[in-house]
Design a protein around this motif. Sequence first.
Motif, mmCIF file in Angstrom:
data_model
loop_
_atom_site.group_PDB
_atom_site.id
_atom_site.type_symbol
_atom_site.label_atom_id
_atom_site.label_comp_id
_atom_site.label_asym_id
_atom_site.label_seq_id
_atom_site.Cartn_x
_atom_site.Cartn_y
_atom_site.Cartn_z
ATOM 1 N N TYR A 16 -5.427 2.786 -0.190
ATOM 2 C CA TYR A 16 -5.250 2.189 -1.516
ATOM 3 C C TYR A 16 -4.892 0.708 -1.402
ATOM 4 O O TYR A 16 -5.430 -0.140 -2.121
ATOM 5 C CB TYR A 16 -4.154 2.920 -2.289
ATOM 6 C CG TYR A 16 -3.804 2.247 -3.604
ATOM 7 C CD1 TYR A 16 -4.555 2.490 -4.741
ATOM 8 C CD2 TYR A 16 -2.725 1.367 -3.695
ATOM 9 C CE1 TYR A 16 -4.255 1.858 -5.942
ATOM 10 C CE2 TYR A 16 -2.422 0.732 -4.887
ATOM 11 C CZ TYR A 16 -3.180 0.990 -6.009
ATOM 12 O OH TYR A 16 -2.890 0.353 -7.189
ATOM 13 N N ALA A 17 -3.980 0.380 -0.491
ATOM 14 C CA ALA A 17 -3.569 -1.013 -0.331
ATOM 15 C C ALA A 17 -4.735 -1.876 0.121
ATOM 16 O O ALA A 17 -4.921 -3.005 -0.369
ATOM 17 C CB ALA A 17 -2.428 -1.103 0.682
ATOM 18 N N ARG A 37 -7.080 -2.402 -2.791
ATOM 19 C CA ARG A 37 -6.455 -3.252 -3.803
ATOM 20 C C ARG A 37 -6.376 -4.706 -3.346
ATOM 21 O O ARG A 37 -6.381 -5.623 -4.182
ATOM 22 C CB ARG A 37 -5.055 -2.724 -4.111
ATOM 23 C CG ARG A 37 -4.355 -3.387 -5.275
ATOM 24 C CD ARG A 37 -5.065 -3.145 -6.576
ATOM 25 N NE ARG A 37 -4.437 -3.840 -7.679
ATOM 26 C CZ ARG A 37 -5.032 -4.071 -8.849
ATOM 27 N NH1 ARG A 37 -6.280 -3.636 -9.044
ATOM 28 N NH2 ARG A 37 -4.408 -4.712 -9.812
ATOM 29 N N ALA A 54 -6.172 -8.105 -5.643
ATOM 30 C CA ALA A 54 -4.836 -8.667 -5.886
ATOM 31 C C ALA A 54 -4.374 -9.620 -4.791
ATOM 32 O O ALA A 54 -3.417 -10.372 -5.007
ATOM 33 C CB ALA A 54 -3.826 -7.525 -6.028
ATOM 34 N N SER A 110 0.261 -9.524 -2.390
ATOM 35 C CA SER A 110 0.704 -8.992 -3.674
ATOM 36 C C SER A 110 1.603 -7.774 -3.483
ATOM 37 O O SER A 110 1.377 -6.951 -2.575
ATOM 38 C CB SER A 110 -0.510 -8.605 -4.527
ATOM 39 O OG SER A 110 -0.118 -7.850 -5.644
ATOM 40 N N GLN A 123 1.558 -5.208 -5.219
ATOM 41 C CA GLN A 123 0.700 -4.044 -5.428
ATOM 42 C C GLN A 123 0.000 -3.614 -4.133
ATOM 43 O O GLN A 123 -0.481 -2.487 -4.042
ATOM 44 C CB GLN A 123 -0.355 -4.363 -6.485
ATOM 45 C CG GLN A 123 0.219 -4.784 -7.825
ATOM 46 C CD GLN A 123 -0.866 -5.218 -8.786
ATOM 47 O OE1 GLN A 123 -1.979 -4.708 -8.758
ATOM 48 N NE2 GLN A 123 -0.561 -6.169 -9.655
ATOM 49 N N VAL A 124 -0.056 -4.527 -3.191
ATOM 50 C CA VAL A 124 -0.674 -4.224 -1.900
ATOM 51 C C VAL A 124 0.392 -3.921 -0.849
ATOM 52 O O VAL A 124 0.318 -2.916 -0.130
ATOM 53 C CB VAL A 124 -1.569 -5.385 -1.439
ATOM 54 C CG1 VAL A 124 -2.091 -5.132 -0.028
ATOM 55 C CG2 VAL A 124 -2.726 -5.570 -2.409
ATOM 56 N N PRO A 141 2.373 -0.184 -1.315
ATOM 57 C CA PRO A 141 1.675 0.994 -0.784
ATOM 58 C C PRO A 141 1.376 0.892 0.707
ATOM 59 O O PRO A 141 1.431 1.900 1.424
ATOM 60 C CB PRO A 141 0.370 1.023 -1.595
ATOM 61 C CG PRO A 141 0.677 0.275 -2.843
ATOM 62 C CD PRO A 141 1.659 -0.789 -2.450
#
Length: 513
Positions: free
Chosen positions: A245-246, A249, A253, A257, A259-260, A263
Amino acid sequence: MGAGTEAGTGRSAERREQLTRRAGSTRRDRRTRPARGGERLVTGLACAGAFVVVLDATIVSVTLPAIRAALGFSPAALPWVVNAYTLAFAGFLLLGGRCADVFGHRATLLTGAALFTAGTAACGFAVTADVLLAARVVQGLGGALLMPVTLSLLTTTFTEPDRRARVLSTWSAVGAVGAASGPVVGGVLTQWAGWRWVFFVTVPIGVLCLVGAARGLPRYDRAGRPSLDVVGAALATAGLTGVVYAVMRAAVAGWTSPQVMGPLAGGVVLLGILVPHQARWARQPLLALDLFRLRAVSSGNVVMLLLGLGFFASPILLSLYLQDVHSWSPLRAGLGYLPVGAAMFAGARAAGALTLRFGPRRTSVACCLLGAAGFTGVAASLGADSSYPLTVVLSGVVFGFGTAAAFTPITVAATGGVPSARGGLAAGVLNTVRQTSGAVGLAVTSTVSAAAADAWADAHPGRGGAHGASALAHGYGVAFLVCAGCVAAAALVAALAMPGPVPDSPGTAARSG
Protein backbone atom coordinates in the motif's frame (compact mmCIF):
# COMPACT_ATOMS: atom_id res chain seq x y z
CA MET A 1 30.40 -53.48 24.74
CA GLY A 2 26.84 -53.37 26.03
CA ALA A 3 26.77 -49.59 25.84
CA GLY A 4 27.98 -49.74 22.26
CA THR A 5 25.35 -52.32 21.42
CA GLU A 6 22.64 -50.19 22.99
CA ALA A 7 23.86 -47.10 21.11
CA GLY A 8 23.92 -49.04 17.86
CA THR A 9 20.44 -50.40 18.53
CA GLY A 10 19.20 -46.89 19.28
CA ARG A 11 20.68 -45.57 16.05
CA SER A 12 19.15 -48.44 14.10
CA ALA A 13 15.73 -47.82 15.62
CA GLU A 14 16.02 -44.12 14.88
CA ARG A 15 17.04 -44.90 11.29
CA ARG A 16 14.07 -47.28 10.86
CA GLU A 17 11.74 -44.62 12.22
CA GLN A 18 13.10 -42.04 9.77
CA LEU A 19 12.70 -44.45 6.86
CA THR A 20 9.16 -45.27 7.96
CA ARG A 21 8.21 -41.59 8.12
CA ARG A 22 9.81 -40.96 4.72
CA ALA A 23 8.02 -43.92 3.15
CA GLY A 24 4.72 -42.77 4.61
CA SER A 25 5.29 -39.30 3.25
CA THR A 26 6.11 -40.75 -0.17
CA ARG A 27 2.94 -42.85 -0.16
CA ARG A 28 0.84 -39.82 0.76
CA ASP A 29 2.49 -37.75 -1.98
CA ARG A 30 1.71 -40.49 -4.49
CA ARG A 31 -1.91 -40.67 -3.36
CA THR A 32 -2.35 -36.91 -3.71
CA ARG A 33 -0.43 -36.60 -6.99
CA PRO A 34 -2.44 -36.99 -10.23
CA ALA A 35 -1.83 -40.07 -12.32
CA ARG A 36 0.08 -39.63 -15.56
CA GLY A 37 -3.20 -39.64 -17.48
CA GLY A 38 -4.28 -36.55 -15.55
CA GLU A 39 -1.15 -34.52 -16.28
CA ARG A 40 -2.83 -32.75 -19.20
CA LEU A 41 -5.64 -31.72 -16.90
CA VAL A 42 -3.13 -30.42 -14.35
CA THR A 43 -1.33 -28.41 -17.04
CA GLY A 44 -4.60 -27.05 -18.39
CA LEU A 45 -5.85 -26.02 -14.94
CA ALA A 46 -2.54 -24.39 -14.03
CA CYS A 47 -2.33 -22.44 -17.28
CA ALA A 48 -5.98 -21.38 -17.20
CA GLY A 49 -5.71 -20.20 -13.61
CA ALA A 50 -2.52 -18.23 -14.30
CA PHE A 51 -4.01 -16.74 -17.46
CA VAL A 52 -7.12 -15.26 -15.83
CA VAL A 53 -5.16 -13.92 -12.85
CA VAL A 54 -2.59 -12.16 -15.03
CA LEU A 55 -5.19 -10.99 -17.55
CA ASP A 56 -7.35 -9.34 -14.90
CA ALA A 57 -4.32 -7.47 -13.57
CA THR A 58 -3.83 -5.72 -16.93
CA ILE A 59 -7.17 -5.74 -18.77
CA VAL A 60 -8.78 -3.05 -16.62
CA SER A 61 -6.22 -0.29 -17.25
CA VAL A 62 -7.70 0.91 -20.56
CA THR A 63 -11.29 0.78 -19.28
CA LEU A 64 -10.82 3.25 -16.41
CA PRO A 65 -12.31 6.28 -18.23
CA ALA A 66 -15.45 4.31 -19.11
CA ILE A 67 -15.76 2.99 -15.54
CA ARG A 68 -15.34 6.51 -14.14
CA ALA A 69 -18.12 7.83 -16.37
CA ALA A 70 -20.48 4.94 -15.56
CA LEU A 71 -20.03 4.70 -11.78
CA GLY A 72 -19.01 8.25 -10.87
CA PHE A 73 -15.53 7.60 -9.53
CA SER A 74 -13.62 10.63 -8.32
CA PRO A 75 -10.14 11.19 -9.83
CA ALA A 76 -8.52 10.20 -6.51
CA ALA A 77 -10.56 6.99 -6.17
CA LEU A 78 -10.30 5.79 -9.79
CA PRO A 79 -6.79 4.25 -9.50
CA TRP A 80 -8.11 1.98 -6.75
CA VAL A 81 -9.99 -0.02 -9.37
CA VAL A 82 -6.51 -1.37 -10.14
CA ASN A 83 -4.95 -0.93 -6.70
CA ALA A 84 -7.67 -2.80 -4.77
CA TYR A 85 -6.97 -5.93 -6.81
CA THR A 86 -3.19 -5.55 -6.60
CA LEU A 87 -3.18 -4.90 -2.86
CA ALA A 88 -5.30 -7.93 -1.97
CA PHE A 89 -3.39 -10.10 -4.40
CA ALA A 90 0.07 -9.16 -3.13
CA GLY A 91 -0.90 -9.16 0.55
CA PHE A 92 -2.33 -12.68 0.57
CA LEU A 93 0.04 -14.47 -1.83
CA LEU A 94 2.26 -15.94 0.87
CA LEU A 95 -0.77 -17.21 2.76
CA GLY A 96 -2.21 -18.59 -0.47
CA GLY A 97 0.95 -20.55 -1.13
CA ARG A 98 0.94 -22.06 2.35
CA CYS A 99 -2.74 -23.01 2.01
CA ALA A 100 -1.79 -25.24 -0.92
CA ASP A 101 0.51 -27.20 1.43
CA VAL A 102 -1.87 -27.31 4.39
CA PHE A 103 -5.23 -27.89 2.69
CA GLY A 104 -4.11 -29.46 -0.61
CA HIS A 105 -4.13 -28.41 -4.24
CA ARG A 106 -7.72 -29.38 -4.91
CA ALA A 107 -9.31 -27.48 -2.03
CA THR A 108 -7.10 -24.43 -2.53
CA LEU A 109 -7.72 -24.28 -6.27
CA LEU A 110 -11.48 -24.73 -5.83
CA THR A 111 -11.62 -21.98 -3.19
CA GLY A 112 -9.44 -19.63 -5.20
CA ALA A 113 -11.35 -20.20 -8.44
CA ALA A 114 -14.70 -19.76 -6.67
CA LEU A 115 -13.65 -16.47 -5.05
CA PHE A 116 -12.08 -15.19 -8.25
CA THR A 117 -15.04 -16.09 -10.44
CA ALA A 118 -17.60 -14.71 -7.99
CA GLY A 119 -15.60 -11.49 -7.63
CA THR A 120 -15.26 -11.16 -11.39
CA ALA A 121 -18.98 -11.58 -11.96
CA ALA A 122 -19.74 -9.08 -9.18
CA CYS A 123 -17.43 -6.56 -10.89
CA GLY A 124 -19.40 -6.91 -14.10
CA PHE A 125 -22.74 -6.39 -12.33
CA ALA A 126 -21.52 -3.56 -10.05
CA VAL A 127 -23.80 -0.53 -9.96
CA THR A 128 -21.80 1.63 -7.54
CA ALA A 129 -18.13 2.46 -7.08
CA ASP A 130 -18.02 0.85 -3.62
CA VAL A 131 -19.42 -2.44 -4.91
CA LEU A 132 -16.85 -2.54 -7.70
CA LEU A 133 -13.96 -1.91 -5.31
CA ALA A 134 -15.19 -4.58 -2.89
CA ALA A 135 -15.55 -7.06 -5.76
CA ARG A 136 -12.00 -6.25 -6.91
CA VAL A 137 -10.74 -7.12 -3.42
CA VAL A 138 -12.52 -10.50 -3.63
CA GLN A 139 -10.92 -11.01 -7.04
CA GLY A 140 -7.50 -10.28 -5.56
CA LEU A 141 -8.05 -12.77 -2.72
CA GLY A 142 -9.04 -15.45 -5.21
CA GLY A 143 -6.02 -14.67 -7.35
CA ALA A 144 -3.73 -14.93 -4.31
CA LEU A 145 -4.95 -18.50 -3.79
CA LEU A 146 -4.94 -19.40 -7.49
CA MET A 147 -1.53 -18.19 -8.61
CA PRO A 148 0.67 -20.11 -6.11
CA VAL A 149 -1.35 -23.31 -6.38
CA THR A 150 -1.04 -23.33 -10.18
CA LEU A 151 2.75 -23.23 -9.88
CA SER A 152 2.80 -25.74 -7.01
CA LEU A 153 0.62 -28.14 -9.02
CA LEU A 154 3.17 -28.15 -11.82
CA THR A 155 6.30 -28.43 -9.67
CA THR A 156 4.91 -31.35 -7.63
CA THR A 157 3.39 -33.17 -10.61
CA PHE A 158 6.32 -32.82 -13.01
CA THR A 159 9.42 -33.76 -11.02
CA GLU A 160 11.72 -34.74 -13.92
CA PRO A 161 13.90 -31.73 -14.85
CA ASP A 162 13.19 -31.83 -18.60
CA ARG A 163 9.42 -32.18 -18.28
CA ARG A 164 9.29 -29.57 -15.51
CA ALA A 165 11.25 -27.06 -17.59
CA ARG A 166 8.98 -27.57 -20.60
CA VAL A 167 5.74 -27.29 -18.66
CA LEU A 168 6.97 -24.22 -16.78
CA SER A 169 7.86 -22.59 -20.09
CA THR A 170 4.28 -23.23 -21.24
CA TRP A 171 2.94 -21.78 -17.97
CA SER A 172 5.14 -18.70 -18.37
CA ALA A 173 4.11 -18.30 -22.02
CA VAL A 174 0.43 -18.37 -21.10
CA GLY A 175 1.09 -15.73 -18.44
CA ALA A 176 2.92 -13.61 -21.01
CA VAL A 177 -0.05 -13.87 -23.35
CA GLY A 178 -2.36 -12.78 -20.52
CA ALA A 179 -0.20 -9.77 -19.68
CA ALA A 180 0.24 -8.67 -23.29
CA SER A 181 -3.35 -9.26 -24.40
CA GLY A 182 -4.95 -7.49 -21.43
CA PRO A 183 -4.79 -3.93 -22.81
CA VAL A 184 -5.79 -5.09 -26.30
CA VAL A 185 -8.73 -7.22 -25.18
CA GLY A 186 -9.80 -4.53 -22.72
CA GLY A 187 -9.74 -1.85 -25.39
CA VAL A 188 -11.69 -3.92 -27.90
CA LEU A 189 -14.35 -5.02 -25.41
CA THR A 190 -14.77 -1.53 -23.96
CA GLN A 191 -15.20 0.02 -27.38
CA TRP A 192 -17.45 -2.61 -28.92
CA ALA A 193 -19.32 -4.27 -26.04
CA GLY A 194 -19.00 -2.02 -22.97
CA TRP A 195 -16.71 -2.02 -19.94
CA ARG A 196 -18.69 -4.68 -18.06
CA TRP A 197 -17.60 -7.32 -20.57
CA VAL A 198 -14.00 -6.75 -19.53
CA PHE A 199 -14.98 -8.70 -16.41
CA PHE A 200 -17.57 -11.07 -17.87
CA VAL A 201 -15.11 -12.44 -20.44
CA THR A 202 -13.12 -14.43 -17.85
CA VAL A 203 -16.08 -15.89 -15.95
CA PRO A 204 -16.44 -18.96 -18.24
CA ILE A 205 -12.74 -19.78 -17.75
CA GLY A 206 -13.20 -19.63 -13.99
CA VAL A 207 -16.19 -21.96 -14.19
CA LEU A 208 -14.20 -24.44 -16.28
CA CYS A 209 -11.41 -24.37 -13.68
CA LEU A 210 -13.95 -25.18 -10.96
CA VAL A 211 -15.42 -28.10 -12.89
CA GLY A 212 -12.01 -29.46 -13.90
CA ALA A 213 -10.57 -29.27 -10.38
CA ALA A 214 -13.66 -30.80 -8.78
CA ARG A 215 -13.75 -33.74 -11.18
CA GLY A 216 -10.08 -34.30 -11.98
CA LEU A 217 -7.89 -33.50 -8.98
CA PRO A 218 -7.47 -36.09 -6.19
CA ARG A 219 -8.62 -35.32 -2.68
CA TYR A 220 -6.00 -34.41 -0.12
CA ASP A 221 -4.70 -36.87 2.46
CA ARG A 222 -4.42 -34.83 5.68
CA ALA A 223 -2.52 -37.52 7.61
CA GLY A 224 0.61 -36.03 9.09
CA ARG A 225 0.16 -32.71 7.32
CA PRO A 226 0.95 -29.36 9.03
CA SER A 227 -1.61 -26.99 10.47
CA LEU A 228 -1.87 -23.35 9.46
CA ASP A 229 0.16 -20.84 11.48
CA VAL A 230 -2.60 -18.28 12.07
CA VAL A 231 -0.40 -15.73 13.86
CA GLY A 232 2.26 -15.96 11.18
CA ALA A 233 -0.37 -15.63 8.46
CA ALA A 234 -1.76 -12.48 10.09
CA LEU A 235 1.71 -10.93 10.48
CA ALA A 236 2.75 -11.76 6.92
CA THR A 237 -0.50 -10.60 5.34
CA ALA A 238 -0.75 -7.35 7.31
CA GLY A 239 2.96 -6.59 6.82
CA LEU A 240 2.92 -7.21 3.08
CA THR A 241 -0.31 -5.23 2.68
CA GLY A 242 1.20 -2.27 4.52
CA VAL A 243 4.37 -2.27 2.43
CA VAL A 244 2.57 -2.67 -0.90
CA TYR A 245 0.00 0.00 0.00
CA ALA A 246 2.78 2.44 0.90
CA VAL A 247 4.63 1.77 -2.33
CA MET A 248 1.50 2.30 -4.45
CA ARG A 249 0.60 5.44 -2.51
CA ALA A 250 4.12 6.87 -2.92
CA ALA A 251 3.59 7.50 -6.63
CA VAL A 252 0.84 10.02 -5.74
CA ALA A 253 1.64 11.37 -2.27
CA GLY A 254 5.45 11.20 -2.34
CA TRP A 255 7.79 8.98 -0.34
CA THR A 256 8.03 11.37 2.63
CA SER A 257 4.27 11.72 3.08
CA PRO A 258 2.76 10.43 6.38
CA GLN A 259 0.30 8.47 4.21
CA VAL A 260 3.30 6.54 2.92
CA MET A 261 5.69 6.46 5.86
CA GLY A 262 3.05 5.27 8.35
CA PRO A 263 1.92 2.12 6.46
CA LEU A 264 5.49 1.46 5.31
CA ALA A 265 6.88 1.59 8.86
CA GLY A 266 4.01 -0.51 10.19
CA GLY A 267 4.46 -3.12 7.47
CA VAL A 268 8.21 -3.34 8.03
CA VAL A 269 7.72 -3.73 11.80
CA LEU A 270 5.18 -6.53 11.34
CA LEU A 271 7.44 -8.34 8.88
CA GLY A 272 10.29 -7.87 11.35
CA ILE A 273 8.23 -9.53 14.09
CA LEU A 274 7.40 -12.33 11.66
CA VAL A 275 11.04 -13.45 11.49
CA PRO A 276 11.54 -14.38 15.19
CA HIS A 277 7.99 -15.73 15.31
CA GLN A 278 8.83 -18.16 12.51
CA ALA A 279 12.27 -19.00 13.91
CA ARG A 280 11.41 -19.46 17.62
CA TRP A 281 7.77 -19.24 18.58
CA ALA A 282 5.68 -20.92 15.89
CA ARG A 283 5.21 -24.66 16.32
CA GLN A 284 4.51 -25.15 12.59
CA PRO A 285 5.68 -21.90 10.96
CA LEU A 286 3.98 -20.36 7.95
CA LEU A 287 7.36 -19.50 6.43
CA ALA A 288 9.96 -22.15 7.23
CA LEU A 289 13.13 -20.06 7.21
CA ASP A 290 15.37 -23.05 6.55
CA LEU A 291 13.86 -23.09 3.06
CA PHE A 292 16.16 -20.17 2.27
CA ARG A 293 19.22 -22.23 3.18
CA LEU A 294 18.75 -23.82 -0.20
CA ARG A 295 21.01 -21.72 -2.41
CA ALA A 296 18.76 -22.13 -5.44
CA VAL A 297 15.72 -20.80 -3.53
CA SER A 298 17.42 -17.78 -1.98
CA SER A 299 19.35 -16.72 -5.07
CA GLY A 300 16.41 -17.40 -7.38
CA ASN A 301 14.17 -15.10 -5.36
CA VAL A 302 16.77 -12.30 -5.35
CA VAL A 303 17.16 -12.56 -9.12
CA MET A 304 13.37 -12.56 -9.50
CA LEU A 305 13.15 -9.43 -7.33
CA LEU A 306 15.63 -7.53 -9.49
CA LEU A 307 14.07 -8.74 -12.75
CA GLY A 308 10.59 -7.76 -11.53
CA LEU A 309 11.77 -4.29 -10.52
CA GLY A 310 12.85 -3.66 -14.09
CA PHE A 311 10.31 -5.58 -16.12
CA PHE A 312 6.81 -5.23 -14.71
CA ALA A 313 6.63 -1.45 -15.11
CA SER A 314 7.63 -1.59 -18.79
CA PRO A 315 4.19 -2.25 -20.37
CA ILE A 316 2.67 0.69 -18.50
CA LEU A 317 5.62 2.97 -19.29
CA LEU A 318 5.43 2.15 -22.99
CA SER A 319 1.66 2.64 -23.06
CA LEU A 320 1.95 6.01 -21.31
CA TYR A 321 4.76 7.05 -23.67
CA LEU A 322 2.65 6.29 -26.74
CA GLN A 323 -0.40 8.05 -25.30
CA ASP A 324 1.28 11.07 -23.64
CA VAL A 325 4.03 11.78 -26.16
CA HIS A 326 2.48 10.60 -29.43
CA SER A 327 -1.21 11.14 -28.47
CA TRP A 328 -2.25 7.59 -29.31
CA SER A 329 -5.61 6.34 -28.09
CA PRO A 330 -5.62 3.63 -25.39
CA LEU A 331 -6.76 1.02 -27.93
CA ARG A 332 -4.06 1.98 -30.40
CA ALA A 333 -1.45 1.95 -27.65
CA GLY A 334 -2.60 -1.53 -26.63
CA LEU A 335 -2.36 -2.76 -30.20
CA GLY A 336 1.04 -1.09 -30.47
CA TYR A 337 2.30 -3.32 -27.66
CA LEU A 338 1.44 -6.49 -29.58
CA PRO A 339 4.94 -6.95 -31.12
CA VAL A 340 6.42 -6.91 -27.61
CA GLY A 341 3.75 -9.34 -26.43
CA ALA A 342 4.50 -11.69 -29.33
CA ALA A 343 8.21 -11.56 -28.45
CA MET A 344 7.36 -12.33 -24.81
CA PHE A 345 5.37 -15.37 -25.86
CA ALA A 346 8.21 -16.58 -28.11
CA GLY A 347 10.75 -16.05 -25.33
CA ALA A 348 8.67 -17.89 -22.76
CA ARG A 349 8.12 -20.81 -25.15
CA ALA A 350 11.84 -21.04 -25.98
CA ALA A 351 12.89 -20.84 -22.33
CA GLY A 352 12.24 -24.50 -21.53
CA ALA A 353 14.58 -25.82 -24.22
CA LEU A 354 17.20 -23.18 -23.37
CA THR A 355 17.06 -24.11 -19.69
CA LEU A 356 17.48 -27.80 -20.44
CA ARG A 357 20.43 -27.20 -22.74
CA PHE A 358 22.36 -24.57 -20.81
CA GLY A 359 21.04 -24.88 -17.25
CA PRO A 360 19.08 -22.37 -15.14
CA ARG A 361 22.06 -20.20 -14.22
CA ARG A 362 23.52 -19.62 -17.68
CA THR A 363 20.07 -19.22 -19.23
CA SER A 364 19.06 -16.67 -16.59
CA VAL A 365 22.26 -14.67 -17.12
CA ALA A 366 21.98 -14.65 -20.92
CA CYS A 367 18.27 -13.78 -20.98
CA CYS A 368 18.61 -11.01 -18.39
CA LEU A 369 21.52 -9.50 -20.34
CA LEU A 370 19.40 -9.59 -23.49
CA GLY A 371 16.55 -7.90 -21.63
CA ALA A 372 18.89 -5.23 -20.26
CA ALA A 373 20.18 -4.55 -23.79
CA GLY A 374 16.61 -4.10 -25.03
CA PHE A 375 15.73 -1.70 -22.21
CA THR A 376 18.88 0.29 -22.94
CA GLY A 377 17.86 0.49 -26.59
CA VAL A 378 14.43 1.82 -25.63
CA ALA A 379 15.98 4.39 -23.29
CA ALA A 380 18.41 5.57 -25.96
CA SER A 381 15.81 5.86 -28.73
CA LEU A 382 12.89 7.47 -26.86
CA GLY A 383 12.09 11.00 -27.96
CA ALA A 384 9.26 13.28 -28.96
CA ASP A 385 9.91 12.49 -32.63
CA SER A 386 11.12 8.89 -32.30
CA SER A 387 9.72 6.36 -34.72
CA TYR A 388 7.53 3.57 -33.44
CA PRO A 389 9.40 0.79 -35.33
CA LEU A 390 12.75 1.80 -33.81
CA THR A 391 11.58 2.44 -30.27
CA VAL A 392 8.91 -0.18 -29.67
CA VAL A 393 9.21 -2.83 -32.35
CA LEU A 394 12.99 -3.24 -32.45
CA SER A 395 14.12 -2.55 -28.88
CA GLY A 396 10.82 -3.68 -27.37
CA VAL A 397 11.02 -7.06 -29.06
CA VAL A 398 14.54 -7.54 -27.69
CA PHE A 399 13.62 -6.82 -24.06
CA GLY A 400 10.31 -8.67 -24.41
CA PHE A 401 12.00 -11.87 -25.59
CA GLY A 402 14.86 -11.68 -23.08
CA THR A 403 12.90 -10.88 -19.95
CA ALA A 404 10.06 -13.30 -20.66
CA ALA A 405 12.57 -16.09 -21.33
CA ALA A 406 14.32 -15.36 -18.02
CA PHE A 407 11.30 -16.19 -15.86
CA THR A 408 11.35 -19.92 -16.60
CA PRO A 409 14.96 -20.70 -15.55
CA ILE A 410 14.57 -18.51 -12.46
CA THR A 411 11.36 -20.36 -11.54
CA VAL A 412 13.05 -23.71 -12.14
CA ALA A 413 15.89 -22.69 -9.84
CA ALA A 414 13.71 -21.24 -7.08
CA THR A 415 11.35 -24.24 -6.94
CA GLY A 416 13.60 -27.10 -8.03
CA GLY A 417 14.61 -29.49 -5.27
CA VAL A 418 12.05 -28.10 -2.82
CA PRO A 419 10.33 -30.88 -0.82
CA SER A 420 6.82 -31.53 -2.08
CA ALA A 421 5.37 -30.68 1.34
CA ARG A 422 6.71 -27.14 0.86
CA GLY A 423 5.99 -26.74 -2.84
CA GLY A 424 3.09 -24.37 -2.24
CA LEU A 425 5.17 -22.26 0.14
CA ALA A 426 8.02 -21.98 -2.37
CA ALA A 427 5.54 -20.98 -5.07
CA GLY A 428 3.89 -18.45 -2.74
CA VAL A 429 7.23 -16.88 -1.83
CA LEU A 430 8.29 -16.60 -5.47
CA ASN A 431 4.97 -15.10 -6.55
CA THR A 432 5.03 -12.69 -3.60
CA VAL A 433 8.48 -11.51 -4.67
CA ARG A 434 7.27 -11.10 -8.26
CA GLN A 435 4.18 -9.14 -7.31
CA THR A 436 5.88 -6.94 -4.71
CA SER A 437 8.76 -6.18 -7.04
CA GLY A 438 6.27 -5.14 -9.71
CA ALA A 439 4.51 -2.70 -7.37
CA VAL A 440 7.82 -1.28 -6.13
CA GLY A 441 9.23 -1.05 -9.65
CA LEU A 442 6.22 0.83 -10.95
CA ALA A 443 6.29 3.29 -8.05
CA VAL A 444 10.03 3.90 -8.40
CA THR A 445 10.05 4.29 -12.17
CA SER A 446 6.99 6.57 -12.05
CA THR A 447 8.76 8.78 -9.50
CA VAL A 448 12.00 8.77 -11.50
CA SER A 449 10.15 9.56 -14.73
CA ALA A 450 8.31 12.54 -13.22
CA ALA A 451 11.47 13.92 -11.58
CA ALA A 452 13.50 13.56 -14.78
CA ALA A 453 10.78 15.28 -16.81
CA ASP A 454 10.70 18.19 -14.34
CA ALA A 455 14.50 18.47 -14.39
CA TRP A 456 14.55 18.50 -18.19
CA ALA A 457 11.86 21.16 -18.32
CA ASP A 458 13.79 23.33 -15.84
CA ALA A 459 16.93 22.98 -17.95
CA HIS A 460 15.06 23.83 -21.17
CA PRO A 461 12.69 26.72 -20.37
CA GLY A 462 10.16 27.73 -22.96
CA ARG A 463 9.94 24.27 -24.56
CA GLY A 464 6.56 23.13 -23.34
CA GLY A 465 7.14 22.83 -19.59
CA ALA A 466 7.18 19.63 -17.54
CA HIS A 467 4.21 18.26 -19.49
CA GLY A 468 5.69 18.95 -22.93
CA ALA A 469 6.33 16.00 -25.24
CA SER A 470 10.12 16.35 -25.08
CA ALA A 471 10.17 16.53 -21.28
CA LEU A 472 7.88 13.52 -20.95
CA ALA A 473 9.93 11.52 -23.45
CA HIS A 474 13.11 12.33 -21.53
CA GLY A 475 11.47 11.22 -18.27
CA TYR A 476 10.33 7.90 -19.75
CA GLY A 477 13.81 7.38 -21.22
CA VAL A 478 15.42 7.77 -17.80
CA ALA A 479 12.85 5.36 -16.32
CA PHE A 480 13.74 2.74 -18.93
CA LEU A 481 17.41 3.25 -18.11
CA VAL A 482 16.58 2.36 -14.50
CA CYS A 483 14.78 -0.74 -15.79
CA ALA A 484 17.91 -1.69 -17.74
CA GLY A 485 20.05 -1.31 -14.62
CA CYS A 486 17.77 -3.53 -12.54
CA VAL A 487 17.71 -6.31 -15.14
CA ALA A 488 21.50 -6.08 -15.61
CA ALA A 489 21.85 -6.42 -11.82
CA ALA A 490 19.65 -9.54 -12.02
CA ALA A 491 22.09 -11.00 -14.56
CA LEU A 492 25.04 -10.23 -12.28
CA VAL A 493 23.44 -11.83 -9.21
CA ALA A 494 22.45 -14.87 -11.27
CA ALA A 495 26.03 -15.28 -12.49
CA LEU A 496 27.52 -14.97 -9.00
CA ALA A 497 24.94 -16.57 -6.72
CA MET A 498 22.75 -19.06 -8.57
CA PRO A 499 23.93 -22.68 -8.43
CA GLY A 500 24.43 -24.92 -11.43
CA PRO A 501 22.00 -27.79 -12.04
CA VAL A 502 19.20 -27.89 -9.46
CA PRO A 503 18.26 -31.14 -7.66
CA ASP A 504 16.28 -33.56 -9.78
CA SER A 505 13.60 -34.34 -7.22
CA PRO A 506 12.05 -33.04 -4.04
CA GLY A 507 13.73 -35.75 -2.08
CA THR A 508 17.16 -34.45 -2.97
CA ALA A 509 16.43 -31.11 -1.40
CA ALA A 510 14.88 -32.73 1.61
CA ARG A 511 18.04 -34.70 2.28
CA SER A 512 20.45 -31.84 1.55
CA GLY A 513 18.47 -29.10 3.29
